[in-house]
Design a protein around this motif. Structure first.
Motif, PDB file in Angstrom:
ATOM      1  N   LEU A 198      78.054  89.865  16.702  1.00  0.00           N
ATOM      2  CA  LEU A 198      76.968  89.226  16.124  1.00  0.00           C
ATOM      3  C   LEU A 198      77.047  87.962  16.816  1.00  0.00           C
ATOM      4  N   THR A 199      75.737  87.470  17.146  1.00  0.00           N
ATOM      5  CA  THR A 199      75.566  86.065  17.682  1.00  0.00           C
ATOM      6  C   THR A 199      74.190  85.523  17.134  1.00  0.00           C
ATOM      7  N   GLY A 200      74.041  84.261  17.929  1.00  0.00           N
ATOM      8  CA  GLY A 200      72.787  83.721  17.434  1.00  0.00           C
ATOM      9  C   GLY A 200      72.994  82.352  17.462  1.00  0.00           C
ATOM     10  N   PRO A 201      72.143  81.478  17.537  1.00  0.00           N
ATOM     11  CA  PRO A 201      72.212  79.981  17.461  1.00  0.00           C
ATOM     12  C   PRO A 201      72.923  79.579  16.326  1.00  0.00           C
ATOM     13  N   THR A 202      73.369  78.399  16.107  1.00  0.00           N
ATOM     14  CA  THR A 202      74.069  77.816  15.384  1.00  0.00           C
ATOM     15  C   THR A 202      72.817  77.603  14.093  1.00  0.00           C
ATOM     16  N   GLY A 203      73.442  77.913  12.732  1.00  0.00           N
ATOM     17  CA  GLY A 203      72.597  77.637  11.775  1.00  0.00           C
ATOM     18  C   GLY A 203      71.574  78.594  11.372  1.00  0.00           C
ATOM     19  N   SER A 204      71.609  79.892  12.175  1.00  0.00           N
ATOM     20  CA  SER A 204      70.518  80.967  12.098  1.00  0.00           C
ATOM     21  C   SER A 204      70.858  81.690  10.771  1.00  0.00           C
ATOM     22  N   GLY A 205      72.174  82.052  10.318  1.00  0.00           N
ATOM     23  CA  GLY A 205      72.504  83.047   9.272  1.00  0.00           C
ATOM     24  C   GLY A 205      73.548  83.993   9.586  1.00  0.00           C
ATOM     25  N   LYS A 206      74.236  83.782  10.408  1.00  0.00           N
ATOM     26  CA  LYS A 206      75.329  84.911  10.873  1.00  0.00           C
ATOM     27  C   LYS A 206      76.182  85.053   9.766  1.00  0.00           C
ATOM     28  N   SER A 207      76.775  83.998   9.253  1.00  0.00           N
ATOM     29  CA  SER A 207      77.549  84.475   8.282  1.00  0.00           C
ATOM     30  C   SER A 207      77.161  84.949   6.929  1.00  0.00           C
ATOM     31  N   PHE A 260      82.775  96.819   6.301  1.00  0.00           N
ATOM     32  CA  PHE A 260      83.289  96.041   7.691  1.00  0.00           C
ATOM     33  C   PHE A 260      84.243  95.024   7.657  1.00  0.00           C
ATOM     34  N   THR A 261      85.476  95.143   8.720  1.00  0.00           N
ATOM     35  CA  THR A 261      86.183  93.944   8.905  1.00  0.00           C
ATOM     36  C   THR A 261      85.499  92.867   9.578  1.00  0.00           C
ATOM     37  N   CYS A 262      85.533  91.708   9.204  1.00  0.00           N
ATOM     38  CA  CYS A 262      84.812  90.578  10.159  1.00  0.00           C
ATOM     39  C   CYS A 262      85.556  89.758  10.775  1.00  0.00           C
ATOM     40  N   ILE A 263      85.546  89.598  11.987  1.00  0.00           N
ATOM     41  CA  ILE A 263      86.331  88.626  13.001  1.00  0.00           C
ATOM     42  C   ILE A 263      85.466  87.467  13.458  1.00  0.00           C
ATOM     43  N   ASP A 264      85.905  86.247  12.706  1.00  0.00           N
ATOM     44  CA  ASP A 264      84.860  85.029  12.772  1.00  0.00           C
ATOM     45  C   ASP A 264      85.615  84.142  13.998  1.00  0.00           C
ATOM     46  N   ASP A 301      92.193  86.270  23.048  1.00  0.00           N
ATOM     47  CA  ASP A 301      93.653  86.742  22.507  1.00  0.00           C
ATOM     48  C   ASP A 301      93.542  87.093  21.209  1.00  0.00           C
ATOM     49  N   GLU A 302      93.194  86.155  20.263  1.00  0.00           N
ATOM     50  CA  GLU A 302      93.116  86.297  18.769  1.00  0.00           C
ATOM     51  C   GLU A 302      92.093  87.286  18.306  1.00  0.00           C
ATOM     52  N   VAL A 303      91.152  87.438  19.085  1.00  0.00           N
ATOM     53  CA  VAL A 303      90.099  88.523  18.893  1.00  0.00           C
ATOM     54  C   VAL A 303      90.748  89.840  19.036  1.00  0.00           C
ATOM     55  N   LEU A 304      91.355  90.012  20.197  1.00  0.00           N
ATOM     56  CA  LEU A 304      92.375  91.194  20.481  1.00  0.00           C
ATOM     57  C   LEU A 304      93.076  91.670  19.536  1.00  0.00           C
ATOM     58  N   LYS A 305      93.846  90.719  18.915  1.00  0.00           N
ATOM     59  CA  LYS A 305      94.972  90.791  17.707  1.00  0.00           C
ATOM     60  C   LYS A 305      94.353  91.379  16.488  1.00  0.00           C
ATOM     61  N   GLY A 306      92.924  90.688  16.356  1.00  0.00           N
ATOM     62  CA  GLY A 306      92.156  91.103  15.027  1.00  0.00           C
ATOM     63  C   GLY A 306      91.602  92.344  15.080  1.00  0.00           C
ATOM     64  N   ILE A 307      91.375  92.952  16.341  1.00  0.00           N
ATOM     65  CA  ILE A 307      90.717  94.206  16.412  1.00  0.00           C
ATOM     66  C   ILE A 307      91.907  95.121  15.909  1.00  0.00           C
ATOM     67  N   LEU A 323      81.963  91.206  14.878  1.00  0.00           N
ATOM     68  CA  LEU A 323      82.786  90.312  15.875  1.00  0.00           C
ATOM     69  C   LEU A 323      81.622  89.030  15.721  1.00  0.00           C
ATOM     70  N   ASP A 324      81.715  88.245  14.851  1.00  0.00           N
ATOM     71  CA  ASP A 324      80.829  86.973  14.843  1.00  0.00           C
ATOM     72  C   ASP A 324      81.347  86.040  15.728  1.00  0.00           C
ATOM     73  N   ALA A 325      80.435  85.825  16.829  1.00  0.00           N
ATOM     74  CA  ALA A 325      80.804  84.851  18.020  1.00  0.00           C
ATOM     75  C   ALA A 325      79.425  84.274  18.542  1.00  0.00           C
ATOM     76  N   PRO A 326      79.264  82.947  18.090  1.00  0.00           N
ATOM     77  CA  PRO A 326      78.115  82.234  18.746  1.00  0.00           C
ATOM     78  C   PRO A 326      78.223  82.308  20.283  1.00  0.00           C
ATOM     79  N   THR A 327      79.062  82.359  20.823  1.00  0.00           N
ATOM     80  CA  THR A 327      79.046  82.312  22.210  1.00  0.00           C
ATOM     81  C   THR A 327      79.556  83.621  22.906  1.00  0.00           C
ATOM     82  N   LEU A 328      79.139  84.819  22.162  1.00  0.00           N
ATOM     83  CA  LEU A 328      79.712  86.135  22.276  1.00  0.00           C
ATOM     84  C   LEU A 328      79.163  86.559  24.065  1.00  0.00           C
ATOM     85  N   PHE A 329      78.290  86.302  24.337  1.00  0.00           N
ATOM     86  CA  PHE A 329      77.884  86.690  25.772  1.00  0.00           C
ATOM     87  C   PHE A 329      78.493  85.909  26.718  1.00  0.00           C
ATOM     88  N   GLU A 330      78.510  84.227  26.617  1.00  0.00           N
ATOM     89  CA  GLU A 330      79.157  83.537  27.446  1.00  0.00           C
ATOM     90  C   GLU A 330      80.370  83.530  27.731  1.00  0.00           C
TER      91      GLU A 330
END
Length: 195
Positions: free
Chosen positions: A7-16, A27-31, A93-99, A109-116
């Motif tokens: 889950l991605t997109g620019p800041t303030g777009s409504g991801k949360s 779903f389990t959400c990893i922020d 590292d934290e994402v992998l633990k969360g998964i 997986l809520d990540a503003p910089t998912l692709f980067e």
């Protein structure tokens, strides 16, 4: 097998808001924003590396001054890249633990910089939430207690909508009512659980 939805997109777009709907559907959400706060806590290795990269002034009373770091990091593409180079490995590292510890096989997986960050490669598909810049600016100012100028600097440091449109599997345009947006979220989540 885990079904990991990016889950991605620019800041303030409504991801949360999308994440909340997904959580209600099991779903389990990893922020990753929350993880970035976790890895930069007092006396962390990440905080020490950020201090080396951006100067000791970013630490006040043992804590990260996030606004000052943002002012320093979002002035140029090089500085933003430096921030990402320091912080991404700790977040991943934290994402992998969360998964590994997730209660559900369906994960957002809520990540503003998912692709980067390259963590889009862990995902079975990617949803991007987009919203008009004037609406995003208003949300950011209210959410983060920023001035209009600070909000614009943060927005300008992000990617244009076309970046997400070219890479995401699903696009949600959050440009109508809250009810319309939540309905779109539910429809996509339904599709993702059926695949």
């Amino acid at each position: 097998m885990k079904n990991i939805i990016g889950l991605t997109g620019p800041t303030g777009s409504g991801k949360s808001s999308f994440s909340l709907v997904a959580e209600q559907k099991g779903f389990t959400c990893i922020d990753c924003d929350k993880l970035s706060r976790k890895v930069t806590q007092s006396a962390s290795q990440c905080l020490s590396k950020l201090s080396d990269a951006f100067g000791e002034d970013i630490i006040k009373d043992g804590r990260l001054d996030r606004k000052l770091l943002a002012q320093l990091a979002f002035v140029s593409e090089e500085k933003k890249q430096l921030l990402e180079d320091v912080i991404f490995p700790f977040i991943i590292d934290e994402v992998l633990k969360g998964i590994q510890t997730a209660q559900s096989d369906n994960i957002i997986l809520d990540a503003p910089t998912l692709f980067e960050s390259g963590i889009d490669e862990m995902c079975s598909c990617v949803v991007a939430v987009l919203s008009p810049s004037d609406i995003r600016k208003k949300r950011i100012i209210e959410r983060d207690s920023l001035t209009e100028e600070q909000a614009e600097v943060r927005m300008n440091a992000g990617k244009p909508d076309s970046f997400y449109e070219e890479r995401a599997d699903y696009i949600i345009n959050n440009n109508g009512t809250q009810q319309e947006f939540l309905l779109q979220c539910e429809q996509i989540i339904q599709t993702l659980t059926e695949e």
